[in-house]
Design an enzyme around this catalytic site. Structure first.
Site, PDB file in Angstrom:
ATOM      1  N   ASN A 148       0.809  -1.230   0.000  1.00  0.00           N
ATOM      2  CA  ASN A 148       0.000   0.000   0.000  1.00  0.00           C
ATOM      3  C   ASN A 148       0.842   1.281   0.000  1.00  0.00           C
ATOM      4  O   ASN A 148       0.397   2.306  -0.501  1.00  0.00           O
ATOM      5  CB  ASN A 148      -1.022  -0.004   1.147  1.00  0.00           C
ATOM      6  CG  ASN A 148      -0.395  -0.111   2.506  1.00  0.00           C
ATOM      7  OD1 ASN A 148       0.678  -0.677   2.666  1.00  0.00           O
ATOM      8  ND2 ASN A 148      -1.058   0.436   3.501  1.00  0.00           N
ATOM      9  N   LYS A 171      12.398  -7.960   1.365  1.00  0.00           N
ATOM     10  CA  LYS A 171      11.395  -8.716   0.611  1.00  0.00           C
ATOM     11  C   LYS A 171      10.161  -7.825   0.482  1.00  0.00           C
ATOM     12  O   LYS A 171       9.387  -7.668   1.425  1.00  0.00           O
ATOM     13  CB  LYS A 171      11.029 -10.010   1.361  1.00  0.00           C
ATOM     14  CG  LYS A 171      10.610 -11.155   0.503  1.00  0.00           C
ATOM     15  CD  LYS A 171       9.246 -11.229  -0.062  1.00  0.00           C
ATOM     16  CE  LYS A 171       7.943 -11.011   0.496  1.00  0.00           C
ATOM     17  NZ  LYS A 171       6.957 -10.692  -0.598  1.00  0.00           N
ATOM     18  N   SER A 225      -0.373  -7.635   7.543  1.00  0.00           N
ATOM     19  CA  SER A 225      -1.584  -8.082   8.236  1.00  0.00           C
ATOM     20  C   SER A 225      -1.252  -8.742   9.583  1.00  0.00           C
ATOM     21  O   SER A 225      -0.139  -9.213   9.801  1.00  0.00           O
ATOM     22  CB  SER A 225      -2.331  -9.075   7.346  1.00  0.00           C
ATOM     23  OG  SER A 225      -1.529 -10.218   7.130  1.00  0.00           O
ATOM     24  N   VAL A 228      -0.197 -12.679   9.391  1.00  0.00           N
ATOM     25  CA  VAL A 228       1.196 -12.871   8.955  1.00  0.00           C
ATOM     26  C   VAL A 228       2.141 -12.384  10.060  1.00  0.00           C
ATOM     27  O   VAL A 228       3.150 -13.033  10.367  1.00  0.00           O
ATOM     28  CB  VAL A 228       1.474 -12.147   7.615  1.00  0.00           C
ATOM     29  CG1 VAL A 228       2.957 -12.181   7.276  1.00  0.00           C
ATOM     30  CG2 VAL A 228       0.683 -12.808   6.490  1.00  0.00           C
ATOM     31  N   GLY A 229       1.782 -11.286  10.704  1.00  0.00           N
ATOM     32  CA  GLY A 229       2.609 -10.762  11.795  1.00  0.00           C
ATOM     33  C   GLY A 229       2.748 -11.763  12.936  1.00  0.00           C
ATOM     34  O   GLY A 229       3.839 -11.960  13.477  1.00  0.00           O
ATOM     35  N   GLU A 246       4.284  -3.495  12.390  1.00  0.00           N
ATOM     36  CA  GLU A 246       3.109  -2.622  12.311  1.00  0.00           C
ATOM     37  C   GLU A 246       2.057  -3.394  11.536  1.00  0.00           C
ATOM     38  O   GLU A 246       2.318  -3.841  10.418  1.00  0.00           O
ATOM     39  CB  GLU A 246       3.433  -1.326  11.566  1.00  0.00           C
ATOM     40  CG  GLU A 246       4.515  -0.483  12.210  1.00  0.00           C
ATOM     41  CD  GLU A 246       4.238  -0.116  13.642  1.00  0.00           C
ATOM     42  OE1 GLU A 246       3.055  -0.009  14.020  1.00  0.00           O
ATOM     43  OE2 GLU A 246       5.211   0.040  14.398  1.00  0.00           O
ATOM     44  N   CYS A 280      -3.226   1.915   6.774  1.00  0.00           N
ATOM     45  CA  CYS A 280      -3.382   1.432   8.146  1.00  0.00           C
ATOM     46  C   CYS A 280      -3.896   2.556   9.040  1.00  0.00           C
ATOM     47  O   CYS A 280      -4.363   2.305  10.142  1.00  0.00           O
ATOM     48  CB  CYS A 280      -2.080   0.847   8.665  1.00  0.00           C
ATOM     49  SG  CYS A 280      -0.690   1.938   8.482  1.00  0.00           S
ATOM     50  N   GLU A 379     -10.201  -5.410  10.231  1.00  0.00           N
ATOM     51  CA  GLU A 379      -9.634  -4.455   9.276  1.00  0.00           C
ATOM     52  C   GLU A 379     -10.108  -4.830   7.866  1.00  0.00           C
ATOM     53  O   GLU A 379      -9.870  -5.937   7.391  1.00  0.00           O
ATOM     54  CB  GLU A 379      -8.106  -4.487   9.325  1.00  0.00           C
ATOM     55  CG  GLU A 379      -7.499  -3.467   8.376  1.00  0.00           C
ATOM     56  CD  GLU A 379      -5.989  -3.371   8.463  1.00  0.00           C
ATOM     57  OE1 GLU A 379      -5.334  -4.415   8.367  1.00  0.00           O
ATOM     58  OE2 GLU A 379      -5.478  -2.240   8.605  1.00  0.00           O
ATOM     59  N   GLU A 458       8.672   2.779  15.196  1.00  0.00           N
ATOM     60  CA  GLU A 458       9.386   3.138  13.978  1.00  0.00           C
ATOM     61  C   GLU A 458       9.470   4.662  13.902  1.00  0.00           C
ATOM     62  O   GLU A 458       8.667   5.373  14.491  1.00  0.00           O
ATOM     63  CB  GLU A 458       8.616   2.646  12.751  1.00  0.00           C
ATOM     64  CG  GLU A 458       8.368   1.152  12.776  1.00  0.00           C
ATOM     65  CD  GLU A 458       8.127   0.583  11.404  1.00  0.00           C
ATOM     66  OE1 GLU A 458       9.086   0.472  10.631  1.00  0.00           O
ATOM     67  OE2 GLU A 458       6.966   0.257  11.090  1.00  0.00           O
TER      68      GLU A 458
HETATM   69  P1  NDP Z   1       0.303  -9.605   4.133  1.00  0.00           P
HETATM   70  O1  NDP Z   1       0.489  -9.426   5.598  1.00  0.00           O
HETATM   71  O2  NDP Z   1      -0.009 -10.958   3.620  1.00  0.00           O
HETATM   72  O3  NDP Z   1       1.632  -9.119   3.342  1.00  0.00           O
HETATM   73  C1  NDP Z   1       2.548  -8.150   3.799  1.00  0.00           C
HETATM   74  C2  NDP Z   1       3.965  -8.585   3.412  1.00  0.00           C
HETATM   75  O4  NDP Z   1       4.289  -9.817   4.062  1.00  0.00           O
HETATM   76  C3  NDP Z   1       4.134  -8.866   1.908  1.00  0.00           C
HETATM   77  O5  NDP Z   1       5.437  -8.547   1.512  1.00  0.00           O
HETATM   78  C4  NDP Z   1       3.926 -10.369   1.852  1.00  0.00           C
HETATM   79  O6  NDP Z   1       4.476 -10.946   0.688  1.00  0.00           O
HETATM   80  C5  NDP Z   1       4.654 -10.803   3.111  1.00  0.00           C
HETATM   81  N1  NDP Z   1       4.283 -12.098   3.615  1.00  0.00           N
HETATM   82  C6  NDP Z   1       3.130 -12.785   3.422  1.00  0.00           C
HETATM   83  N2  NDP Z   1       3.174 -13.969   4.075  1.00  0.00           N
HETATM   84  C7  NDP Z   1       4.381 -14.029   4.688  1.00  0.00           C
HETATM   85  C8  NDP Z   1       5.013 -14.995   5.515  1.00  0.00           C
HETATM   86  N3  NDP Z   1       4.414 -16.147   5.835  1.00  0.00           N
HETATM   87  N4  NDP Z   1       6.249 -14.750   5.988  1.00  0.00           N
HETATM   88  C9  NDP Z   1       6.877 -13.592   5.676  1.00  0.00           C
HETATM   89  N5  NDP Z   1       6.334 -12.645   4.879  1.00  0.00           N
HETATM   90  C10 NDP Z   1       5.086 -12.848   4.408  1.00  0.00           C
HETATM   91  O7  NDP Z   1      -0.770  -8.594   3.644  1.00  0.00           O
HETATM   92  P2  NDP Z   1      -1.524  -8.599   2.223  1.00  0.00           P
HETATM   93  O8  NDP Z   1      -0.724  -7.810   1.313  1.00  0.00           O
HETATM   94  O9  NDP Z   1      -1.877  -9.988   1.784  1.00  0.00           O
HETATM   95  O10 NDP Z   1      -2.879  -7.863   2.606  1.00  0.00           O
HETATM   96  C11 NDP Z   1      -3.866  -8.579   3.329  1.00  0.00           C
HETATM   97  C12 NDP Z   1      -4.483  -7.700   4.378  1.00  0.00           C
HETATM   98  O11 NDP Z   1      -3.467  -7.261   5.278  1.00  0.00           O
HETATM   99  C13 NDP Z   1      -5.096  -6.418   3.865  1.00  0.00           C
HETATM  100  O12 NDP Z   1      -6.383  -6.596   3.409  1.00  0.00           O
HETATM  101  C14 NDP Z   1      -5.028  -5.546   5.083  1.00  0.00           C
HETATM  102  O13 NDP Z   1      -6.127  -5.815   5.909  1.00  0.00           O
HETATM  103  C15 NDP Z   1      -3.770  -5.998   5.777  1.00  0.00           C
HETATM  104  N6  NDP Z   1      -2.626  -5.091   5.500  1.00  0.00           N
HETATM  105  C16 NDP Z   1      -2.349  -4.129   6.395  1.00  0.00           C
HETATM  106  C17 NDP Z   1      -1.340  -3.235   6.152  1.00  0.00           C
HETATM  107  C18 NDP Z   1      -1.055  -2.154   7.118  1.00  0.00           C
HETATM  108  O14 NDP Z   1      -0.280  -1.248   6.790  1.00  0.00           O
HETATM  109  N7  NDP Z   1      -1.658  -2.168   8.291  1.00  0.00           N
HETATM  110  C19 NDP Z   1      -0.524  -3.269   4.939  1.00  0.00           C
HETATM  111  C20 NDP Z   1      -0.903  -4.339   4.045  1.00  0.00           C
HETATM  112  C21 NDP Z   1      -1.907  -5.210   4.343  1.00  0.00           C
HETATM  113  P3  NDP Z   1       3.539 -11.171  -0.619  1.00  0.00           P
HETATM  114  O15 NDP Z   1       3.156  -9.868  -1.110  1.00  0.00           O
HETATM  115  O16 NDP Z   1       4.462 -11.856  -1.551  1.00  0.00           O
HETATM  116  O17 NDP Z   1       2.409 -12.026  -0.155  1.00  0.00           O
END
Ligand code: NDP
Length: 481
Positions: A148, A171, A225, A228-229, A246, A280, A379, A458
């Site tokens: 984003n 990454k 998300s 994943v976090g 975050e 976010c 969210e 951060e």
């Molecule tokens: P993710 O948490 O899946 O992705 C964020 C980053 O983590 C990307 O680089 C992703 O890679 C990477 N990632 C995914 N899975 C893993 C893993 N198992 N280990 C390490 N790194 C990983 O978010 P999404 O982009 O799929 O978005 C899904 C939802 O997350 C959104 O709808 C929103 O609700 C939330 N989100 C919140 C954000 C915020 O700033 N608060 C920012 C983005 C998303 P890749 O792109 O290759 O999957």
């Protein structure tokens, strides 16, 4: 094969490629982008481990100059790189340009922080002993960033990492590889040791997971998300890796009956729908005093309907498309869910057609919502906002605080007493008075509470806490011969 991976100072091709399409115009294929193998990731990590001490030994003037050069070039090329951000992420061009300029500011800010890393002196309780406390680099930092803010978010992680003498393996999100390459090219062409900075692209659940599980990583900075976090935190604890995250949010904005109503509508709609709601810091729960509820909602719906939704690169566009098909489907599912939960959809929420085929969606306002509905708890990351009616300030504050998240929160009021009470009693990392919930500065800490953040803050001076480790030295001076 395209050479999009930057490993050990070399641009390389990967083992496969993914297609990158413009969400404003699905006929526009931006390109095919390399995906790294597990072996390439390992060689990036090995190169980073070797380069880090060389970089640290290069000293503060060198690190300052490199940070300054990166920041200056990002700012100078904000229009050009901003066009790519708009093209592949879908935010309007002005926002893309602003994001790249901001990314430059993170680097120039941390150029100055390099010089301010000054440590402390202490007297010892033992005679003849001197103590100093210094900050040293943590080592190799893994940066995992979302789509984003494809340039600004990695910038606010990579800049302090390098400034404080660390090496980086980055990454980025697979949805925004082209923006990542711009940033990597600017960093890679500096006079830095080969391997100090590496761009390793690949699927999060594969390359990302392997990266965060690696014992060769000393610290992980993640934005994305909550699920994943949680996985990253669990992986980090196995190796006792330092971690900072975050994540999600459900930011409330309280609209009191004594506010400037037009200003409240401007800030609430801007924070809810700006960046297609994919921030976010977006305002997703609007908690409105019952005395002005109907007037506010009427004006909010007018504002939502007036937004010009269109191609991110087109003149006059205020809201671009949703980033991807998957995200659009999730948004439309939330619209259906809100209706099934009994919320009243006052406007928007449907897919829109434009001259070019894209993931366009009309900004949506739900009214008559309760805080315990899933649309107010999860969210959505969508151009959808929910209005909750409150009987008074105390009730509004209780509702605002009732969330697992706590990133940003706002209040619109002309009462100084309420504004001060809100500042003190709102459980959030950032509180805004008569301002939108979105929109933060680059020189002060950013982060939240609860499920929104994990680890130290951060940005600003507070970033030193994560990107350095403290060493306390005791020195017995001895007697001169
Ligand atoms: P993710 O948490 O899946 O992705 C964020 C980053 O983590 C990307 O680089 C992703 O890679 C990477 N990632 C995914 N899975 C893993 C893993 N198992 N280990 C390490 N790194 C990983 O978010 P999404 O982009 O799929 O978005 C899904 C939802 O997350 C959104 O709808 C929103 O609700 C939330 N989100 C919140 C954000 C915020 O700033 N608060 C920012 C983005 C998303 P890749 O792109 O290759 O999957």
């Amino acid at each position: 094969m395209n050479t999009h991976l930057y490993i050990n100072g070399q641009w390389q091709s990967g083992i496969s490629e993914i297609e990158n399409r413009n969400p404003s115009d699905l006929s526009d294929i931006i390109g095919n982008y390399a995906q790294a193998s597990a072996d390439q990731l390992q060689s990036a990590l090995d190169a980073a481990r070797a380069a880090q001490p060389v970089w640290w030994a290069a000293g503060i003037q060198k690190r300052h100059d490199v940070m300054m050069a990166i920041g200056t070039e990002l700012m100078a090329r904000a229009q050009e790189i901003g066009e790519m951000v708009a093209r592949e992420e879908g935010k309007p061009l002005a926002e893309g340009k602003g994001e790249v300029y901001r990314a430059g500011q993170f680097f120039t800010y941390f150029a100055a922080e390099v010089l301010r890393n000054q440590g402390d002196l202490a007297e010892s309780t033992r005679l003849g002993v001197e103590i100093d406390v210094r900050r040293e680099p943590v080592g190799v930092v893994a940066v995992v960033s979302p789509w984003n803010f494809p340039v600004a978010t990695p910038a606010w992680k990579i800049a302090p990492a390098l400034a404080f003498g660390n090496a980086v393996v980055w990454k980025p999100a697979n949805l925004t590889p082209a923006s990542a390459i711009f940033l990597a090219e600017i960093i890679g062409k500096q006079d830095i040791p080969a391997g100090l900075f590496n761009l390793v692209m690949g699927a999060g659940r594969e390359i990302g997971q392997t990266l965060v599980e690696s014992p060769k990583v000393d610290a992980i900075s993640f934005t994305g998300s909550v699920p994943v976090g949680r996985g990253i935190a669990a992986a980090a604890v196995v190796n006792m890796t330092k971690v900072q995250m975050e994540m999600g949010s459900k930011n409330p904005m309280i609209i009191m009956e004594d506010c400037d109503l037009d200003l409240a509508v401007l800030h609430a709609s801007g924070a809810a729908f700006g960046g297609t709601g994919q921030k976010c810091t977006a305002a997703s729960r609007l908690i409105v005093h019952e005395k002005i509820h109907d007037a506010f909602v009427e004006k909010l719906v007018d504002a939502a309907r007036a937004y010009k939704v269109g191609n991110a690169l087109a003149e006059g566009t205020q809201i671009g498309p949703v980033v991807s098909e998957g995200q659009l489907k999730q948004n439309l599912d939330y619209i259906a869910l809100g209706q099934a939960e009994g919320a009243e959809l006052l406007c928007g929420g449907q897919r829109l057609e434009r001259d070019t085929e894209g993931y366009y969606m009309a900004p949506a306002v739900f009214a008559g919502t309760r805080n315990d509905m899933r649309i107010n708890r999860e969210e959505m990351f969508a151009p959808i906002t929910c209005v909750i009616k409150a009987g008074g300030y105390s009730e509004a504050l209780d509702i605002a605080n009732e969330s697992e998240f706590g990133l940003t929160a706002g209040i619109m009021t002309t009462s100084l007493a309420r504004a001060n009470h809100f500042r003190a009693n709102m459980r959030a990392g950032c509180v805004m008075v008569n301002l939108p919930t979105a929109g933060t500065d680059y020189h002060v800490p950013f982060g939240g509470r609860g499920a929104s953040s994990f680890g130290s803050r951060e940005q600003g001076r507070y970033a030193a806490e994560f990107y350095t480790t403290v060493k306390t030295a005791y020195v017995a001076a001895g007697e001169p011969a």
